[in-house]
Each structure stands twice: as structure tokens, then as C-alpha cells.
Design a protein around this motif. Structure first.
Motif, PDB file in Angstrom:
ATOM      1  N   SER A  52       7.654  -0.141 -12.916  1.00  0.00           N
ATOM      2  CA  SER A  52       6.679  -0.729 -12.201  1.00  0.00           C
ATOM      3  C   SER A  52       6.303  -2.321 -12.516  1.00  0.00           C
ATOM      4  N   ASP A  53       8.133  -3.020 -12.563  1.00  0.00           N
ATOM      5  CA  ASP A  53       7.875  -4.698 -12.231  1.00  0.00           C
ATOM      6  C   ASP A  53       7.258  -5.338 -11.561  1.00  0.00           C
ATOM      7  N   TYR A  54       6.764  -4.364 -10.476  1.00  0.00           N
ATOM      8  CA  TYR A  54       6.258  -5.255  -9.159  1.00  0.00           C
ATOM      9  C   TYR A  54       4.612  -4.932  -9.301  1.00  0.00           C
ATOM     10  N   LYS A  55       4.568  -5.834  -8.164  1.00  0.00           N
ATOM     11  CA  LYS A  55       2.500  -6.017  -7.756  1.00  0.00           C
ATOM     12  C   LYS A  55       2.564  -6.129  -6.598  1.00  0.00           C
ATOM     13  N   ALA A  56       1.184  -5.212  -6.132  1.00  0.00           N
ATOM     14  CA  ALA A  56       0.814  -5.330  -4.720  1.00  0.00           C
ATOM     15  C   ALA A  56      -0.580  -5.145  -4.517  1.00  0.00           C
ATOM     16  N   ASN A  63      -8.468  -4.283  -3.172  1.00  0.00           N
ATOM     17  CA  ASN A  63      -7.224  -5.428  -3.126  1.00  0.00           C
ATOM     18  C   ASN A  63      -6.577  -6.662  -3.908  1.00  0.00           C
ATOM     19  N   LYS A  64      -7.017  -6.268  -4.835  1.00  0.00           N
ATOM     20  CA  LYS A  64      -6.589  -6.709  -6.386  1.00  0.00           C
ATOM     21  C   LYS A  64      -5.261  -6.615  -6.250  1.00  0.00           C
ATOM     22  N   LEU A  65      -4.204  -7.329  -7.357  1.00  0.00           N
ATOM     23  CA  LEU A  65      -3.332  -6.783  -7.550  1.00  0.00           C
ATOM     24  C   LEU A  65      -3.067  -5.893  -8.656  1.00  0.00           C
ATOM     25  N   ASN A  66      -1.599  -4.758  -7.989  1.00  0.00           N
ATOM     26  CA  ASN A  66      -1.852  -4.261  -9.144  1.00  0.00           C
ATOM     27  C   ASN A  66      -0.685  -3.915  -9.485  1.00  0.00           C
ATOM     28  N   ILE A  76       4.174  -0.452   0.429  1.00  0.00           N
ATOM     29  CA  ILE A  76       3.377  -1.161   1.307  1.00  0.00           C
ATOM     30  C   ILE A  76       3.719  -3.277   1.264  1.00  0.00           C
ATOM     31  N   ILE A  77       4.365  -3.335   1.250  1.00  0.00           N
ATOM     32  CA  ILE A  77       4.864  -4.690   1.662  1.00  0.00           C
ATOM     33  C   ILE A  77       5.558  -4.359   2.935  1.00  0.00           C
ATOM     34  N   GLY A  78       5.800  -3.268   3.799  1.00  0.00           N
ATOM     35  CA  GLY A  78       6.486  -2.900   4.495  1.00  0.00           C
ATOM     36  C   GLY A  78       7.717  -2.816   5.058  1.00  0.00           C
ATOM     37  N   CYS A  79       8.613  -3.023   3.935  1.00  0.00           N
ATOM     38  CA  CYS A  79      10.457  -2.628   3.765  1.00  0.00           C
ATOM     39  C   CYS A  79      11.299  -1.733   3.270  1.00  0.00           C
ATOM     40  N   ARG A  80      11.323  -0.944   4.028  1.00  0.00           N
ATOM     41  CA  ARG A  80      12.236   0.862   3.058  1.00  0.00           C
ATOM     42  C   ARG A  80      13.591   0.105   2.844  1.00  0.00           C
ATOM     43  N   ASP A  81      14.235   0.574   1.573  1.00  0.00           N
ATOM     44  CA  ASP A  81      15.498   0.659   1.342  1.00  0.00           C
ATOM     45  C   ASP A  81      16.235   1.773   1.880  1.00  0.00           C
TER      46      ASP A  81
END
Length: 207
Positions: A52-56, A63-66, A76-81
Motif C-alpha cells: 500500500s506504499d503508493y500514492k496516486a 484529484n487528491k493524493l490517496n 493510474i500512472i499508465g505503465c503496466r508490469d
């Protein structure tokens, strides 16, 4: 996918803490040490601190950071693993996925050898109607065990030490004991299992 397109645009359904016994992302069991459970604000899944150590920025929250989980962060950032797409192991079929498409599923008490009885969410999936999957809880993303039922002998007469509505599956040295909450539920399971041990596909009991 459609689901991914919706991420962050609307508030998710939160999976309740008591519906899982492990992190829904890395499958790390929650125990006394990793008791802290976090919710991903994008997908609503219960995850451990590492996941859970990520924020978007989430649209539904102005549009707040969650706090979000790794997977949602990448979407959400748009890059897939790409390696996330690795083949899932047999135990890694999500419980919710198989429960929704199963011949039968319910909680049963389970006992192995001389260990104490424990509650398990048991599922026989339609696409693998001869295999019994056991999960710790209905929303877990990884099974604790699977039992291929073909060739097992069913013994449905409880001994005095057993729980009342119990039955056993035995094959050479392995013995699995189960107990249902009612005689009716026990008979439903036995109807399915009696066919499965002979290699016959059972009728759906979930109706």
C-alpha cells in the motif's frame, strides 16, 4: 480493461478486513506482526503495508493524493508490469472467482491428522469439478490447499470424537476430515463428492 478505465473515477467497494486472511496483492498472511491492514483507495482491496506504499491522484476524491496498491498505481500512472501477467499457480485462483462459478461452496470445518478443527471456505469449481479447493476466507486470493477427489473413499459415519455432521475422505495414508454445520449441508456436499471420487461431473448444488 473496462475495470481499469474506471479506476479512481468512482469510490470502490471496500472488502471488509474480516473477509481476508492475507494481503490481496502479495498473499502475505496477516498475523500478529503484519496485523496492519490497509485499503487501496482505488480498488478497495485489503493489502499489507508493503503493497500500500503508493500514492496516486484519484478523480472521485477531487484529484487528491490517496494511498493505492501497486497494481492500481501502475494502471493510474499508465505503465503496466508485464511480469504481473505471469501464469497463476494452481493455488492462486481467487476464491471469489471460483466461488461465483462453482458446483458447491460453503464453510466447512476441516481437520487433518491430529491438528485441531479449523474453519475453511471450501469450493468445488465448475471448470475443475473433481477438485476441492480450500481457502481461509471467501475473498482470499490464494487457496490453502487443493484435494483432487478422484479415487478417494468417502466415509460418512462420524466417530464419537468427531463433530456431528462430519465425513472423511481417505486415500491410502491421507485422511481429510470435514464437518458441515447441518445434516442438510453435509448431504449436499456428499452428493457432489460421491460422484467426483468416481470421476463423474456432479450437478450444480448452488442453486
Amino acid at each position: 480493461s473496462l475495470q481499469n478505465a474506471e479506476l479512481g473515477k468512482r469510490a470502490p467497494r471496500w472488502i471488509r478486513d474480516n473477509e481476508v486472511t492475507m494481503c490481496m496483492k502479495c498473499k502475505e498472511p496477516f498475523n500478529a506482526l503484519t496485523r496492519r491492514r490497509h485499503h487501496c483507495r482505488a480498488c478497495g482491496h485489503v493489502v499489507c503495508w508493503k503493497c500500500s506504499d503508493y500514492k496516486a491522484h484519484l478523480e472521485y476524491d477531487g484529484n487528491k493524493l490517496n494511498k493505492v496498491c501497486k497494481d492500481c498505481y501502475h494502471v493510474i500512472i499508465g505503465c503496466r508490469d508485464s511480469e504481473e501477467k505471469k501464469k497463476k499457480g494452481i493455488l492462486e485462483i481467487e476464491s471469489a472467482e471460483v466461488s461465483g462459478n462453482s458446483v458447491i461452496c460453503s464453510f466447512l470445518q476441516y481437520m487433518e491428522k491430529s491438528k485441531p478443527w479449523q474453519k475453511a471456505w471450501c469450493v468445488i469449481p465448475k471448470q475443475e469439478a473433481l477438485v476441492l479447493y480450500m481457502y481461509g476466507a471467501p475473498q482470499d486470493v490464494k487457496a490453502l490447499a487443493t484435494i483432487p477427489l478422484l479415487g478417494y473413499t468417502v466415509d460418512d459415519t462420524p466417530r464419537s470424537a468427531d463433530l456431528p455432521h462430519s465425513f472423511k475422505l481417505t486415500q491410502s495414508k491421507s485422511v481429510h476430515s470435514f464437518a458441515a454445520d447441518s445434516e442438510e449441508l453435509k448431504q449436499k456436499w456428499l452428493k457432489v463428492i460421491h460422484l467426483a471420487v468416481k470421476g463423474e461431473t456432479p450437478e450444480c448444488q448452488n442453486e
